[in-house]
Design a protein around this motif. Structure first.
Motif, PDB file in Angstrom:
ATOM      1  N   ARG A  77       0.810  -1.222   0.000  1.00  0.00           N
ATOM      2  CA  ARG A  77       0.000   0.000   0.000  1.00  0.00           C
ATOM      3  C   ARG A  77       0.844   1.273   0.000  1.00  0.00           C
ATOM      4  NH1 ARG A  77      -2.358  -4.081   2.501  1.00  0.00           N
ATOM      5  NH2 ARG A  77      -4.548  -4.483   2.088  1.00  0.00           N
ATOM      6  N   ASN A  78       2.168   1.096   0.085  1.00  0.00           N
ATOM      7  CA  ASN A  78       3.085   2.228   0.155  1.00  0.00           C
ATOM      8  C   ASN A  78       2.645   3.207   1.241  1.00  0.00           C
ATOM      9  OD1 ASN A  78       5.321   3.818  -0.495  1.00  0.00           O
ATOM     10  ND2 ASN A  78       4.119   5.071  -1.897  1.00  0.00           N
ATOM     11  N   GLY A  79       2.387   2.654   2.402  1.00  0.00           N
ATOM     12  CA  GLY A  79       1.960   3.476   3.524  1.00  0.00           C
ATOM     13  C   GLY A  79       1.909   2.647   4.786  1.00  0.00           C
ATOM     14  N   THR A  80       1.500   3.286   5.849  1.00  0.00           N
ATOM     15  CA  THR A  80       1.482   2.664   7.169  1.00  0.00           C
ATOM     16  C   THR A  80       0.077   2.203   7.542  1.00  0.00           C
ATOM     17  OG1 THR A  80       3.326   4.039   7.883  1.00  0.00           O
ATOM     18  CG2 THR A  80       1.973   3.076   9.619  1.00  0.00           C
ATOM     19  N   VAL A  81       0.009   0.993   8.054  1.00  0.00           N
ATOM     20  CA  VAL A  81      -1.213   0.454   8.643  1.00  0.00           C
ATOM     21  C   VAL A  81      -1.028   0.505  10.158  1.00  0.00           C
ATOM     22  CG1 VAL A  81      -2.656  -1.608   8.903  1.00  0.00           C
ATOM     23  CG2 VAL A  81      -1.659  -1.046   6.669  1.00  0.00           C
ATOM     24  N   LEU A  82      -2.019   0.999  10.850  1.00  0.00           N
ATOM     25  CA  LEU A  82      -1.946   1.033  12.312  1.00  0.00           C
ATOM     26  C   LEU A  82      -2.618  -0.209  12.884  1.00  0.00           C
ATOM     27  CD1 LEU A  82      -2.833   4.765  13.088  1.00  0.00           C
ATOM     28  CD2 LEU A  82      -0.567   3.692  13.023  1.00  0.00           C
ATOM     29  N   TRP A  83      -1.871  -0.961  13.658  1.00  0.00           N
ATOM     30  CA  TRP A  83      -2.416  -2.090  14.392  1.00  0.00           C
ATOM     31  C   TRP A  83      -2.935  -1.579  15.726  1.00  0.00           C
ATOM     32  CZ3 TRP A  83      -3.049  -7.304  13.530  1.00  0.00           C
ATOM     33  CH2 TRP A  83      -2.546  -7.787  12.327  1.00  0.00           C
ATOM     34  N   ILE A  84      -4.132  -1.972  16.074  1.00  0.00           N
ATOM     35  CA  ILE A  84      -4.733  -1.618  17.354  1.00  0.00           C
ATOM     36  C   ILE A  84      -4.429  -2.747  18.331  1.00  0.00           C
ATOM     37  CG2 ILE A  84      -6.880  -1.149  18.587  1.00  0.00           C
ATOM     38  CD1 ILE A  84      -8.016  -0.165  15.859  1.00  0.00           C
ATOM     39  N   HIS A  85      -3.793  -2.394  19.437  1.00  0.00           N
ATOM     40  CA  HIS A  85      -3.426  -3.357  20.478  1.00  0.00           C
ATOM     41  C   HIS A  85      -3.961  -2.894  21.826  1.00  0.00           C
ATOM     42  CE1 HIS A  85      -0.093  -5.710  18.506  1.00  0.00           C
ATOM     43  NE2 HIS A  85      -0.143  -4.684  17.680  1.00  0.00           N
ATOM     44  N   SER A  86      -3.979  -3.816  22.748  1.00  0.00           N
ATOM     45  CA  SER A  86      -4.151  -3.495  24.166  1.00  0.00           C
ATOM     46  C   SER A  86      -5.385  -2.641  24.460  1.00  0.00           C
ATOM     47  CB  SER A  86      -2.896  -2.798  24.694  1.00  0.00           C
ATOM     48  OG  SER A  86      -1.755  -3.589  24.469  1.00  0.00           O
ATOM     49  N   VAL A  87      -6.505  -3.014  23.869  1.00  0.00           N
ATOM     50  CA  VAL A  87      -7.757  -2.277  24.082  1.00  0.00           C
ATOM     51  C   VAL A  87      -8.307  -2.600  25.469  1.00  0.00           C
ATOM     52  CG1 VAL A  87     -10.140  -1.984  23.315  1.00  0.00           C
ATOM     53  CG2 VAL A  87      -8.321  -2.344  21.622  1.00  0.00           C
ATOM     54  N   TYR A  88      -8.629  -1.557  26.212  1.00  0.00           N
ATOM     55  CA  TYR A  88      -9.264  -1.755  27.519  1.00  0.00           C
ATOM     56  C   TYR A  88     -10.232  -0.612  27.784  1.00  0.00           C
ATOM     57  CZ  TYR A  88     -10.096  -2.747  32.403  1.00  0.00           C
ATOM     58  OH  TYR A  88     -10.706  -3.059  33.604  1.00  0.00           O
ATOM     59  N   VAL A  89     -11.426  -0.981  28.199  1.00  0.00           N
ATOM     60  CA  VAL A  89     -12.422  -0.013  28.654  1.00  0.00           C
ATOM     61  C   VAL A  89     -12.828  -0.435  30.062  1.00  0.00           C
ATOM     62  CG1 VAL A  89     -14.722   0.954  28.287  1.00  0.00           C
ATOM     63  CG2 VAL A  89     -13.244   0.477  26.324  1.00  0.00           C
ATOM     64  N   HIS A  90     -12.775   0.496  30.986  1.00  0.00           N
ATOM     65  CA  HIS A  90     -13.154   0.222  32.373  1.00  0.00           C
ATOM     66  C   HIS A  90     -14.572  -0.350  32.390  1.00  0.00           C
ATOM     67  CE1 HIS A  90     -14.343   0.912  36.523  1.00  0.00           C
ATOM     68  NE2 HIS A  90     -13.049   1.021  36.803  1.00  0.00           N
ATOM     69  N   PRO A  91     -14.800  -1.410  33.180  1.00  0.00           N
ATOM     70  CA  PRO A  91     -16.121  -2.065  33.188  1.00  0.00           C
ATOM     71  C   PRO A  91     -17.300  -1.123  33.438  1.00  0.00           C
ATOM     72  CG  PRO A  91     -14.546  -3.378  34.422  1.00  0.00           C
ATOM     73  CD  PRO A  91     -13.836  -2.093  34.054  1.00  0.00           C
ATOM     74  N   ASP A  92     -17.109  -0.088  34.245  1.00  0.00           N
ATOM     75  CA  ASP A  92     -18.208   0.842  34.543  1.00  0.00           C
ATOM     76  C   ASP A  92     -18.614   1.682  33.330  1.00  0.00           C
ATOM     77  OD1 ASP A  92     -18.137  -0.081  37.153  1.00  0.00           O
ATOM     78  OD2 ASP A  92     -17.094   1.696  37.941  1.00  0.00           O
ATOM     79  N   ARG A  94     -18.354   0.467  29.944  1.00  0.00           N
ATOM     80  CA  ARG A  94     -18.602  -0.329  28.748  1.00  0.00           C
ATOM     81  C   ARG A  94     -20.039  -0.105  28.279  1.00  0.00           C
ATOM     82  NH1 ARG A  94     -15.195  -5.585  30.837  1.00  0.00           N
ATOM     83  NH2 ARG A  94     -13.227  -4.445  30.839  1.00  0.00           N
ATOM     84  N   LYS A  95     -20.238  -0.253  26.985  1.00  0.00           N
ATOM     85  CA  LYS A  95     -21.535  -0.033  26.338  1.00  0.00           C
ATOM     86  C   LYS A  95     -21.989   1.425  26.430  1.00  0.00           C
ATOM     87  CE  LYS A  95     -22.953  -4.778  26.710  1.00  0.00           C
ATOM     88  NZ  LYS A  95     -23.969  -5.755  26.796  1.00  0.00           N
ATOM     89  N   HIS A  96     -20.984   2.313  26.524  1.00  0.00           N
ATOM     90  CA  HIS A  96     -21.263   3.750  26.526  1.00  0.00           C
ATOM     91  C   HIS A  96     -20.562   4.446  25.360  1.00  0.00           C
ATOM     92  CE1 HIS A  96     -22.378   2.824  30.723  1.00  0.00           C
ATOM     93  NE2 HIS A  96     -23.230   3.828  30.558  1.00  0.00           N
ATOM     94  N   GLY A  97     -20.043   3.671  24.405  1.00  0.00           N
ATOM     95  CA  GLY A  97     -19.428   4.256  23.231  1.00  0.00           C
ATOM     96  C   GLY A  97     -17.964   4.635  23.381  1.00  0.00           C
ATOM     97  N   VAL A  98     -17.297   4.132  24.423  1.00  0.00           N
ATOM     98  CA  VAL A  98     -15.902   4.496  24.651  1.00  0.00           C
ATOM     99  C   VAL A  98     -15.008   3.942  23.541  1.00  0.00           C
ATOM    100  CG1 VAL A  98     -13.925   4.267  26.216  1.00  0.00           C
ATOM    101  CG2 VAL A  98     -16.212   4.745  27.139  1.00  0.00           C
ATOM    102  N   TYR A  99     -15.108   2.644  23.266  1.00  0.00           N
ATOM    103  CA  TYR A  99     -14.275   2.099  22.201  1.00  0.00           C
ATOM    104  C   TYR A  99     -14.663   2.719  20.855  1.00  0.00           C
ATOM    105  CZ  TYR A  99     -12.006  -0.655  18.726  1.00  0.00           C
ATOM    106  OH  TYR A  99     -11.248  -1.003  17.639  1.00  0.00           O
ATOM    107  N   LYS A 100     -15.941   2.910  20.634  1.00  0.00           N
ATOM    108  CA  LYS A 100     -16.392   3.526  19.382  1.00  0.00           C
ATOM    109  C   LYS A 100     -15.741   4.894  19.191  1.00  0.00           C
ATOM    110  CE  LYS A 100     -20.546   4.856  16.842  1.00  0.00           C
ATOM    111  NZ  LYS A 100     -22.020   4.916  16.872  1.00  0.00           N
TER     112      LYS A 100
END
Length: 152
Positions: A77-92, A94-100
């Motif tokens: 692709r002659n460019g950089t792909v970003l790998w997403i690692h180490s995803v964490y959302v505090h349990p309180d 979650r389901k509030h759109g934080v990762y989104k």
């Protein structure tokens, strides 16, 4: 909820490291990471931006989620792909759109950059909840299977 996304900073090291220890235990069948090793690993990223970059999600000044992006050069692709690692959302929060919000921030960065080509991540086969989140955001698992070898 107003979710603010910002880069991780030196004063965030302990929060990020704590999140990583919790994430590993939760998503890797009770894996107990060595906190001093994780602290050093997070610090290494902060000390050397070529290793990656942490992104934090805040609500009312409280860090409620984070992830790490790691650059991979793509000759195809002659460019950089970003790998997403180490995803964490505090349990309180979650389901509030934080990762989104984190993902949307990254996607916008890629769309606006002439050098970035896309986003990738890997997920444990048993982590069905995370897979559902990724699919809802438009990510697919149709191209690759990940294989690995890790030194003891």
């Amino acid at each position: 909820m107003n979710i603010k996304i910002r880069p991780g900073l030196l004063f965030d090291i302990q929060t990020i490291a704590d999140f990583q220890v919790k994430m590993a235990f939760e998503t890797e069948n009770g894996l107990k990471l060595d906190p001093p090793t994780v602290d050093k690993g997070v610090t290494a990223v902060m000390d050397d931006p070529s290793k990656g970059k942490y992104w934090l999600a805040e609500i009312d000044g409280q860090v409620v989620g984070c992830l790490l992006t790691v650059p991979e050069w793509s000759d195809w692709r002659n460019g950089t792909v970003l790998w997403i690692h180490s995803v964490y959302v505090h349990p309180d929060f979650r389901k509030h759109g934080v990762y989104k919000a984190l993902y949307s921030h990254l996607k916008t960065m890629v769309e606006e950059s002439p050098d970035l080509r896309g986003l990738r991540l890997y997920v444990d086969k048993t982590n069905v909840k995370a897979q559902d989140v990724y699919k809802k955001l438009g990510m697919t698992d149709e191209h690759y299977h990940l294989y690995e070898w890790m030194k003891g």
